[in-house]
Scaffold this motif. Structure first.
Motif, PDB file in Angstrom:
ATOM      1  N   GLU A 233       1.019  -0.982  -0.017  1.00 33.16           N
ATOM      2  CA  GLU A 233      -0.251   0.033   0.236  1.00 33.16           C
ATOM      3  C   GLU A 233       0.660   1.431   0.102  1.00 33.16           C
ATOM      4  OE1 GLU A 233      -2.818   2.546   2.773  1.00 33.16           O
ATOM      5  OE2 GLU A 233      -1.962   0.329   3.461  1.00 33.16           O
TER       6      GLU A 233
ATOM      7  N   SER B  77       0.065   5.511   0.450  1.00 32.02           N
ATOM      8  CA  SER B  77      -1.030   6.328   0.496  1.00 32.02           C
ATOM      9  C   SER B  77      -0.623   7.795   1.032  1.00 32.02           C
ATOM     10  CB  SER B  77      -1.984   5.861   1.441  1.00 32.02           C
ATOM     11  OG  SER B  77      -1.184   5.399   2.784  1.00 32.02           O
ATOM     12  N   SER B  78      -1.196   8.367   1.246  1.00 27.63           N
ATOM     13  CA  SER B  78      -0.260   9.715   1.796  1.00 27.63           C
ATOM     14  C   SER B  78       0.115   9.661   3.808  1.00 27.63           C
ATOM     15  CB  SER B  78      -1.538  11.013   2.266  1.00 27.63           C
ATOM     16  OG  SER B  78      -2.144  11.420   1.138  1.00 27.63           O
TER      17      SER B  78
ATOM     18  N   ASP C 107       3.966   4.229   3.586  1.00 34.07           N
ATOM     19  CA  ASP C 107       4.776   3.965   2.252  1.00 34.07           C
ATOM     20  C   ASP C 107       5.268   2.601   2.147  1.00 34.07           C
ATOM     21  OD1 ASP C 107       5.915   2.900  -0.060  1.00 34.07           O
ATOM     22  OD2 ASP C 107       6.561   5.103  -0.629  1.00 34.07           O
TER      23      ASP C 107
END
Length: 517
Positions: free
Chosen positions: A210, A212-213, A216
Motif C-alpha cells: 500500500e 498513501s499519504s 508507504d
C-alpha cells in the motif's frame, strides 16, 4: 436462668457482629469496584493489568505486568545465548574492475574461499579477475561502509532469513538488499524505486504494498520482504537460474531476454554480462562480493558491536486510534529516532487508524509491555490532551490563501511552520515530504493560518528575551510533550536538539530554548 441470659447475650453479640461485618464487606466491595475502574489489584502477579498512568517529576511512569515482563526477559536471554544508498549505488554503477593491490588477501586464498562458497550455495561463485577486483576494492576502500552495513544486518538479516526460508528461497538472497539499498528502508532512487528492496510504485502495488499519504509499505521491512520473496520466486520460475533472476530483479526480465538474444542464446550470466545495462553488469559481481565479505568478515577483521535493539527484541501492537510518534515516545519512554527506525513505513511519523484497515506499531518489547498493559489509559490520555488543543481548521482551503515559500539558509520545517502558524505535519503533507530534510532554494506550498503569539519567559536578568531568543521555564507537571503542544511548529525532538537533552526528564525551574538560537 443466668445461663439463659448469657446465651441470649452471646447470640445478640454474634448477630450484631455479623451485621457489622456484613456492612463492612459491602462497603469494601463497593470500594474495590470503584478502585478497579482506576487501577488493577496490587498483587504483583495478578492477571489483571494496571491501568493507571502516573507522572513523576514531569515524566510518565507506566508499569508493566511483572510476570509477563519476566517471561520476555528470560526469552530474550535465551535468544541471545543461542544466537549469537548512495555509497553502494555509486560503487555498483561505477565499477572499473581495475587490478587492486591488497596484500591481505592473496589470489590463491581468495580462489580457495570462493570454491568453498560455491559448494554450499546455488549461485555460481567462481573466481574471475573482475570479481577479485570488486572484493578487494570494497575491503580496501569501503571498510567503514562495510562495518556500518554489518551492524545494520544484525537487525535486518533475521527478518529476511525467516521470510526467505518460508518461501524456499536461498538465504544468501539477503545480501541482495545491501546492493539494492544498503539496508536503508527509506532509500529512494532517482527513478522512484523505494525501500530496502527498491520496489517501483506499480510493482509494489502488484504485490500488495500500500502507498498513501500516510503510509508507504515499500518501506516496511516485513511486508516488502514478503513481496520481494514472491517476486524473486516468480523470476526464478521464469529463468530457472538464480543469477539471471537477480539480473532480472535489477533491470527487468525484458532486458535479460534482450541480452540472451544479442548474445546468440547464451544463458550463463557471465556470458550475458556484456549485453546487459551497465548498472546490471556490476550488480551480480557486487552481490557475490558482498556474500564473500560477510561470510569471511572475521577473517578480514570486520567486527562490530551488537546493535542497540535486535529484531527479536521488538514486537507489534495494532493501534485502535491515531497516535503520533511524539506521543508514543513521551508515554513509553522510547526515543522518537528509534520509533522512526522501527516504523519506517509511516511517512508523517503518525500511525493512522482507518476503518477496516490494520496498522501496527513496532516497539522494543519492554515498551510494548507498557503500551499493551496501559493501552486504554494511553488512548484516554491522548484524547484528553488533544481535546485541550486548539481545534484544527478545515483541511480544505481557499485557493487564494495558498502561498509559495522559498527556503532560506538556516530554515528548518519547525521554524517555517511556526512562522505561518501551521504544523510540521501539514507542511510535509502539502509538499509530499517523506522526512524533515529541506534544501536552500526549495519551494514549499503553504496555507497560512492565523498565528497565535507564543509566550516568552523572562530571562534571569529580568529583561524579556527577544523574539530570536525564546525561553520557557519548566513548571511542575510539565513534560516535553505537553510543552511542545503549547507552541505551534515545535516538536519534542526540536526541544531535545535545541537544549542538548537526550531523555525526557525535566525539573521545575529548568530553562528551555524554544528555537535554534
Amino acid at each position: 436462668m443466668k445461663s439463659y441470659f448469657a446465651t441470649l447475650f452471646l447470640g445478640l453479640m454474634i448477630v450484631t457482629g455479623y451485621a457489622q461485618e456484613l456492612a463492612e464487606i459491602n462497603e469494601n466491595q463497593e470500594e474495590v469496584s470503584r478502585e478497579r475502574t482506576r487501577r488493577a489489584p496490587e498483587n504483583k502477579d495478578s492477571l489483571l493489568p494496571e491501568v493507571t498512568i502516573q507522572k513523576v517529576d514531569g515524566v510518565y511512569r507506566l508499569k508493566d505486568h511483572s510476570l509477563a515482563a519476566r517471561i520476555d526477559s528470560l526469552w530474550l536471554k535465551e535468544l541471545y545465548d543461542n544466537n549469537l544508498y548512495d555509497t553502494i549505488t555509486q560503487t555498483v554503477t561505477g565499477l572499473e574492475y581495475e587490478k587492486i593491490k591488497y596484500k591481505e588477501l592473496p589470489t590463491d586464498t581468495l580462489k580457495a574461499r570462493l570454491a568453498a562458497l560455491n559448494e554450499k550455495t546455488p549461485f555460481n561463485v567462481e573466481y574471475n579477475p573482475e570479481l577479485e577486483s570488486v572484493i578487494k576494492n570494497l575491503l580496501k576502500n569501503k571498510r567503514k561502509f562495510l562495518e556500518r552495513t554489518i551492524l545494520k544486518s544484525e537487525y535486518y538479516f533475521p527478518l529476511f532469513e525467516r521470510e526467505l526460508d518460508n518461501n524456499d528461497i536461498p538465504l544468501e538472497i539477503k545480501y541482495l538488499a545491501i546492493i539494492e539499498s544498503a539496508l536503508n528502508p527509506r532509500a529512494k532512487s532517482w527513478v522512484g524505486a523505494t525501500g530496502i528492496w527498491q520496489f517501483m510504485y506499480n510493482t509494489g502495488k502488484m504485490y500488495g504494498l500500500e502507498v498513501s499519504s500516510y503510509i508507504d509499505e515499500r518501506s516496511d521491512p516485513v511486508k516488502s520482504t514478503k513481496a520481494a520473496c514472491k517476486y524473486l520466486a516468480r523470476l526464478y520460475g521464469i529463468f530457472g537460474d538464480w543469477d539471471l533472476a537477480l539480473a532480472a530483479y535489477n533491470s527487468g526480465p525484458g532486458n535479460v531476454s534482450k541480452a540472451i538474444r544479442r548474445s546468440g542464446g547464451y544463458q550463463n550470466y557471465w556470458n550475458l554480462r556484456p549485453f546487459l545495462p551497465r548498472e546490471t553488469a556490476g550488480y551480480v559481481p557486487s552481490f557475490l562480493a558482498m556474500m564473500y565479505i560477510f561470510e569471511y568478515a572475521d577473517a578480514h577483521g570486520l567486527h562490530v558491536q551488537r546493535p542497540e535493539v535486535a529484531y527479536f527484541e521488538t514486537d507489534t501492537v495494532h493501534v485502535k486510534r491515531s497516535v503520533s510518534f511524539d506521543q508514543v515516545s513521551e508515554l513509553v519512554g522510547v526515543d522518537v529516532d528509534q520509533i522512526q527506525f522501527l516504523n519506517p513505513a509511516y511517512k508523517l511519523d503518525i500511525v493512522p487508524h482507518i476503518k477496516n484497515e490494520v496498522h501496527a506499531l513496532r516497539l522494543p518489547k519492554k515498551a510494548i509491555g507498557k503500551f499493551v498493559t496501559n493501552e486504554d489509559a494511553i488512548y484516554a490520555l491522548i484524547e484528553a490532551e488533544e481535546a485541550k488543543k486548539e481545534k484544527p481548521l478545515p483541511q480544505f482551503f481557499e485557493k487564494n490563501s495558498k502561498i509559495t515559500y522559498r527556503v532560506r539558509r538556516g530554515d528548518y520545517l519547525g521554524r517555517i511552520a511556526n512562522r505561518y502558524g501551521v504544523r510540521v505535519s501539514d507542511l510535509k503533507q502539502w509538499n509530499g515530504l517523506r522526512n524533515n530534510r529541506i534544501s536552500i532554494g526549495q519551494r514549499l506550498t503553504i496555507y497560512p493560518r492565523k498565528r497565535t503569539l507564543t509566550p516568552v519567559a523572562k530571562s534571569s536578568s529580568g529583561n524579556s528575551d527577544s523574539s530570536k531568543n525564546k525561553v520557557y521555564i519548566v513548571k511542575k507537571g510539565d513534560s516535553l510533550w505537553t510543552i511542545s503542544r503549547k507552541f505551534r511548529g515545535i516538536s519534542v525532538k526540536n526541544i531535545q536538539d535545541w537544549n542538548d537533552i537526550s531523555g525526557n526528564k525535566l525539573k521545575p525551574g529548568m530553562k528551555l530554548k524554544l528555537c535554534n538560537c
